[in-house]
Design a protein around this motif. Structure first.
Motif, PDB file in Angstrom:
ATOM      1  N   CYS A   1       0.158  -3.340  -5.833  1.00  0.00           N
ATOM      2  CA  CYS A   1       0.329  -2.124  -5.305  1.00  0.00           C
ATOM      3  C   CYS A   1      -0.566  -1.096  -5.130  1.00  0.00           C
ATOM      4  O   CYS A   1      -1.147  -0.635  -6.374  1.00  0.00           O
ATOM      5  CB  CYS A   1       1.783  -1.461  -5.805  1.00  0.00           C
ATOM      6  SG  CYS A   1       3.256  -2.404  -6.120  1.00  0.00           S
ATOM      7  N   GLU A   2      -1.110  -0.967  -3.966  1.00  0.00           N
ATOM      8  CA  GLU A   2      -2.476   0.010  -4.076  1.00  0.00           C
ATOM      9  C   GLU A   2      -1.932   1.540  -3.495  1.00  0.00           C
ATOM     10  O   GLU A   2      -0.949   1.408  -3.110  1.00  0.00           O
ATOM     11  CB  GLU A   2      -3.607  -0.762  -3.054  1.00  0.00           C
ATOM     12  CG  GLU A   2      -4.014  -1.801  -3.612  1.00  0.00           C
ATOM     13  CD  GLU A   2      -5.115  -2.387  -2.820  1.00  0.00           C
ATOM     14  OE1 GLU A   2      -6.170  -2.720  -3.219  1.00  0.00           O
ATOM     15  OE2 GLU A   2      -4.824  -2.573  -1.386  1.00  0.00           O
TER      16      GLU A   2
ATOM     17  N   ASP B   1       0.775  -1.005  -0.003  1.00  0.00           N
ATOM     18  CA  ASP B   1       0.063   0.006  -0.112  1.00  0.00           C
ATOM     19  C   ASP B   1       0.897   1.469   0.015  1.00  0.00           C
ATOM     20  O   ASP B   1       1.588   1.400   0.768  1.00  0.00           O
ATOM     21  CB  ASP B   1      -0.939  -0.095   1.250  1.00  0.00           C
ATOM     22  CG  ASP B   1      -2.048   1.085   1.140  1.00  0.00           C
ATOM     23  OD1 ASP B   1      -1.911   1.895   0.238  1.00  0.00           O
ATOM     24  OD2 ASP B   1      -3.025   0.935   1.759  1.00  0.00           O
ATOM     25  N   ILE B   2       0.938   1.974  -0.994  1.00  0.00           N
ATOM     26  CA  ILE B   2       1.763   3.319  -1.158  1.00  0.00           C
ATOM     27  C   ILE B   2       1.217   4.283  -0.396  1.00  0.00           C
ATOM     28  O   ILE B   2       1.638   5.243   0.024  1.00  0.00           O
ATOM     29  CB  ILE B   2       1.711   3.537  -2.647  1.00  0.00           C
ATOM     30  CG1 ILE B   2       2.232   2.478  -3.601  1.00  0.00           C
ATOM     31  CG2 ILE B   2       2.614   4.840  -2.916  1.00  0.00           C
ATOM     32  CD1 ILE B   2       2.455   2.673  -4.926  1.00  0.00           C
ATOM     33  N   GLY B   3      -0.315   3.977   0.045  1.00  0.00           N
ATOM     34  CA  GLY B   3      -0.663   5.262   0.682  1.00  0.00           C
ATOM     35  C   GLY B   3      -1.579   6.101   0.320  1.00  0.00           C
ATOM     36  O   GLY B   3      -1.644   7.285   0.179  1.00  0.00           O
ATOM     37  N   GLY B   4      -2.831   5.696  -0.460  1.00  0.00           N
ATOM     38  CA  GLY B   4      -3.995   6.629  -0.790  1.00  0.00           C
ATOM     39  C   GLY B   4      -3.824   7.465  -1.741  1.00  0.00           C
ATOM     40  O   GLY B   4      -4.268   7.224  -3.064  1.00  0.00           O
ATOM     41  N   GLU B   5      -2.634   8.643  -1.754  1.00  0.00           N
ATOM     42  CA  GLU B   5      -2.682   9.445  -3.141  1.00  0.00           C
ATOM     43  C   GLU B   5      -1.112   9.357  -3.359  1.00  0.00           C
ATOM     44  O   GLU B   5      -0.304  10.166  -3.735  1.00  0.00           O
ATOM     45  CB  GLU B   5      -2.876  10.854  -2.520  1.00  0.00           C
ATOM     46  CG  GLU B   5      -4.322  11.133  -2.252  1.00  0.00           C
ATOM     47  CD  GLU B   5      -5.412  10.985  -3.778  1.00  0.00           C
ATOM     48  OE1 GLU B   5      -4.520  11.300  -4.774  1.00  0.00           O
ATOM     49  OE2 GLU B   5      -6.203  10.112  -3.703  1.00  0.00           O
ATOM     50  N   GLY B   6      -0.691   7.873  -3.381  1.00  0.00           N
ATOM     51  CA  GLY B   6       0.844   7.964  -3.830  1.00  0.00           C
ATOM     52  C   GLY B   6       1.149   8.514  -5.228  1.00  0.00           C
ATOM     53  O   GLY B   6       0.235   8.286  -6.010  1.00  0.00           O
ATOM     54  N   THR B   7       2.073   8.872  -5.312  1.00  0.00           N
ATOM     55  CA  THR B   7       2.472   9.512  -6.820  1.00  0.00           C
ATOM     56  C   THR B   7       3.233   8.225  -7.443  1.00  0.00           C
ATOM     57  O   THR B   7       3.491   7.206  -7.100  1.00  0.00           O
ATOM     58  CB  THR B   7       3.335  10.802  -6.796  1.00  0.00           C
ATOM     59  OG1 THR B   7       4.518  10.330  -6.087  1.00  0.00           O
ATOM     60  CG2 THR B   7       2.869  11.799  -5.950  1.00  0.00           C
TER      61      THR B   7
ATOM     62  N   LYS C   1       9.823   4.251  -6.465  1.00  0.00           N
ATOM     63  CA  LYS C   1      10.490   3.789  -5.489  1.00  0.00           C
ATOM     64  C   LYS C   1      10.491   2.427  -4.857  1.00  0.00           C
ATOM     65  O   LYS C   1      11.129   1.831  -4.588  1.00  0.00           O
ATOM     66  CB  LYS C   1      10.595   5.063  -4.203  1.00  0.00           C
ATOM     67  CG  LYS C   1      10.921   6.240  -4.694  1.00  0.00           C
ATOM     68  CD  LYS C   1      10.951   7.310  -3.365  1.00  0.00           C
ATOM     69  CE  LYS C   1      11.594   8.830  -3.968  1.00  0.00           C
ATOM     70  NZ  LYS C   1      11.102   9.629  -2.763  1.00  0.00           N
ATOM     71  N   LEU C   2       9.161   2.135  -4.814  1.00  0.00           N
ATOM     72  CA  LEU C   2       9.003   0.964  -4.296  1.00  0.00           C
ATOM     73  C   LEU C   2       9.274  -0.257  -5.306  1.00  0.00           C
ATOM     74  O   LEU C   2       9.886  -1.366  -4.849  1.00  0.00           O
ATOM     75  CB  LEU C   2       7.045   0.850  -4.096  1.00  0.00           C
ATOM     76  CG  LEU C   2       6.781  -0.688  -3.801  1.00  0.00           C
ATOM     77  CD1 LEU C   2       7.246  -1.293  -2.414  1.00  0.00           C
ATOM     78  CD2 LEU C   2       5.220  -0.540  -3.871  1.00  0.00           C
TER      79      LEU C   2
ATOM     80  N   ASP D   1      -6.418   8.151  -7.797  1.00  0.00           N
ATOM     81  CA  ASP D   1      -7.682   8.069  -8.696  1.00  0.00           C
ATOM     82  C   ASP D   1      -8.163   6.773  -8.717  1.00  0.00           C
ATOM     83  O   ASP D   1      -8.785   5.882  -9.267  1.00  0.00           O
ATOM     84  CB  ASP D   1      -7.642   8.506 -10.130  1.00  0.00           C
ATOM     85  CG  ASP D   1      -7.369   9.798 -10.327  1.00  0.00           C
ATOM     86  OD1 ASP D   1      -7.769  10.661  -9.369  1.00  0.00           O
ATOM     87  OD2 ASP D   1      -6.657  10.376 -11.240  1.00  0.00           O
ATOM     88  N   GLY D   2      -7.474   5.803  -7.422  1.00  0.00           N
ATOM     89  CA  GLY D   2      -8.146   4.467  -7.320  1.00  0.00           C
ATOM     90  C   GLY D   2      -7.394   3.383  -8.028  1.00  0.00           C
ATOM     91  O   GLY D   2      -7.734   2.253  -8.189  1.00  0.00           O
ATOM     92  N   LYS D   3      -6.185   3.963  -8.655  1.00  0.00           N
ATOM     93  CA  LYS D   3      -5.633   2.915  -9.664  1.00  0.00           C
ATOM     94  C   LYS D   3      -4.585   2.204  -8.937  1.00  0.00           C
ATOM     95  O   LYS D   3      -4.265   2.425  -7.880  1.00  0.00           O
ATOM     96  CB  LYS D   3      -4.692   3.543 -10.940  1.00  0.00           C
ATOM     97  CG  LYS D   3      -5.358   4.567 -12.071  1.00  0.00           C
ATOM     98  CD  LYS D   3      -4.597   5.215 -13.076  1.00  0.00           C
ATOM     99  CE  LYS D   3      -5.317   5.958 -13.960  1.00  0.00           C
ATOM    100  NZ  LYS D   3      -4.577   6.560 -15.021  1.00  0.00           N
TER     101      LYS D   3
END
Length: 489
Positions: free
Chosen positions: A123-124, A89-95, A101-102, A128-130
């Motif tokens: 990877c969530e 989980d990158i954290g909701g509004e991850g760029t 980086k992940l 926009d929910g992608k």
């Protein structure tokens, strides 16, 4: 041994080359549009259902006792999801940069040899929910063309223009073969290899003779690995760490760069890709006050499959050509001309050699080969000589229309191959619909700012076109349902 296959020497070579600092896996990254199907459980369920269409993902490497011959691949009866599927989980509004980086972290660890050599990472937390699915597969199992064929087997498409799925496996897995069986078959296959030795010598002789004849007649020269490769800061001993960055460029802009240079005879889209890479590296070197003694060299993987055969789902059938990036030439048009001419000669030489050099890997002794590579890595041997070439640059055509994976719309796709000892930069290009994605993998202990290098590619393209850098090139384009053609090396 219906469900057991001997690895070719070339495929097995990617296993022998692997060390704690040189990981020989490739990455395929699929960005999916928002969907209720984008769950971890659904990913496991859908991919498990399609494993018969993905033979490499069911096969585990089994070594032969005493390393008498190359390993075998054994088809497993079942796959343990906990060993292959991972959730992040990158954290909701991850760029996108957060995702990159992940991906670098995912790429920094080797695959587990005790199970089939692949992983899938969901990877969530993208905007926009992608979500992103990061596929990690060992190069010993599949090259870029085979990976492309596997991708086609998990796509949901309706267009008749898209190649249908390749046939999958029909048989179930088997238990691991006994040591006695492995030894008997290793000796049998070794005897067959010896019988093939005279043909290999004859083919190699014909190929080398044809290359010498071509070199004497050609106008210009093709660089020689090691001898003509200058030293740079990103050529040296690798560490285990990896960093990843991407840049997306509209296919129409790359075609416009080709069309703007009609004075260069035989210019291909792949030449333009090399030219853009060259321009970006020139800018990066200048920013770091590096001035190599001569032009950088590129190693370019080239598929050897005939166009009329059914695409492979596993294995490697590639060669490498070596060409200049002409980074020592200031004028972008002359730089592109030099790249085009040299690459054309390099292709001709590569075609004359064919698979002869690759076939010699069949006779590589497994244990000494692997031991020599590990010793070279431990000694940090890349310090003592120039690299064979400076960067890997690969170009593979991807899907030409919108597709779905496991019921979810594929928004974008990226790919990158591994680094090899002494070469700290890999640039892999995959197309999707109407744009081309440049993926850069680097060792940060050699090239610490790969994202800054990636950001220079649009300016390098603008330089080739002869115009100021368009603002729209700084962001990925919005894909649409259009068909686009692509040339490959």
């Amino acid at each position: 041994m219906a469900s057991i296959t001997r690895m070719s020497g070339f495929d097995a070579g990617f296993l022998y080359m692997e060390t704690p600092s040189m990981h020989m896996h490739t990455l395929k990254i699929a960005i999916l549009d928002p969907s209720t199907d984008n769950t971890f459980d659904n990913l496991i369920e859908k991919m498990t259902e399609r494993l018969r269409l993905l033979p490499p993902m069911r096969r585990r490497v089994v070594q032969v006792p005493f390393r008498l011959n190359h390993p075998v691949l054994v088809t497993q009866r079942t796959i343990d999801p906990k060993r292959h599927f991972f959730h992040h989980d990158i954290g909701g509004e991850g760029t996108m940069r957060d995702l990159e980086k992940l991906i670098g972290e995912i790429c920094s660890t080797p695959l587990d040899r005790s199970v089939p050599l692949w992983e899938l990472h969901l990877c969530e937390g993208l905007p926009d929910g992608k979500v992103a699915i990061v596929g990690k597969i060992h190069h010993a199992l599949a090259d870029g063309l085979a990976a492309n064929a596997m991708l086609a087997n998990v796509m949901d498409v309706s267009s008749t223009d898209v190649r249908p799925s390749v046939r999958g496996e029909k048989h179930d897995g088997v238990d691991d073969p006994s040591d006695s069986l492995l030894i008997r078959h290793a000796l049998r296959d070794g005897a067959r290899q010896i019988l093939d030795f005279p043909r290999l010598i004859a083919n190699t002789f014909r190929g080398v003779r044809a290359v010498f004849r071509y070199r004497r007649a050609m106008d210009g020269r093709v660089p020689t690995p090691v001898k003509d490769a200058p030293r740079t800061s990103f050529n040296g001993p690798l560490t285990h760490r990896r960093t990843f960055a991407t840049v997306t460029i509209p296919l129409a802009e790359l075609k416009r760069a080709r069309a703007a240079r009609t004075e260069i005879e035989g210019l291909t889209l792949n030449d333009v890709v090399l030219g853009v890479t060259s321009g970006a590296l020139r800018m990066w070197l200048a920013a770091h006050d590096e001035h190599p003694r001569s032009s950088l060299l590129a190693g370019v993987p080239v598929g050897l499959d005939a166009n009329d055969i059914e695409p492979r789902l596993m294995g490697n059938n590639v060669s490498n050509l070596f060409t200049t990036l002409a980074t020592d030439i200031d004028d972008p048009v002359e730089r592109l001309r030099k790249i085009s001419i040299t690459t054309r000669h390099a292709k001709a030489i590569n075609q004359r050699l064919g698979s002869a050099l690759m076939d010699w890997s069949q006779f590589a002794p497994p244990a000494p080969f692997a031991a020599a590579v590990r010793a070279y890595s431990r000694m940090r041997g890349a310090r003592f000589h120039p690299a064979a070439f400076n960067a890997i640059v690969s170009n593979v055509p991807g899907p030409r229309e919108r597709v779905k994976i496991a019921g979810s719309q594929l928004s974008d796709v990226f790919s990158v191959g591994p680094l090899t000892e002494g070469i700290g930069l890999n640039v892999t290009v995959w197309s999707y619909i109407d744009h081309m994605n440049f993926s850069l993998l680097a060792c940060p202990d050699l090239l610490p700012d790969v994202e800054e290098l990636a950001a220079l590619f649009p300016a390098a393209l603008a330089e080739l076109i002869g115009e100021p850098e368009p603002e729209e090139l700084t962001a990925p384009p919005v894909a649409h349902d259009a068909t686009a053609d692509q040339e490959t090396a």
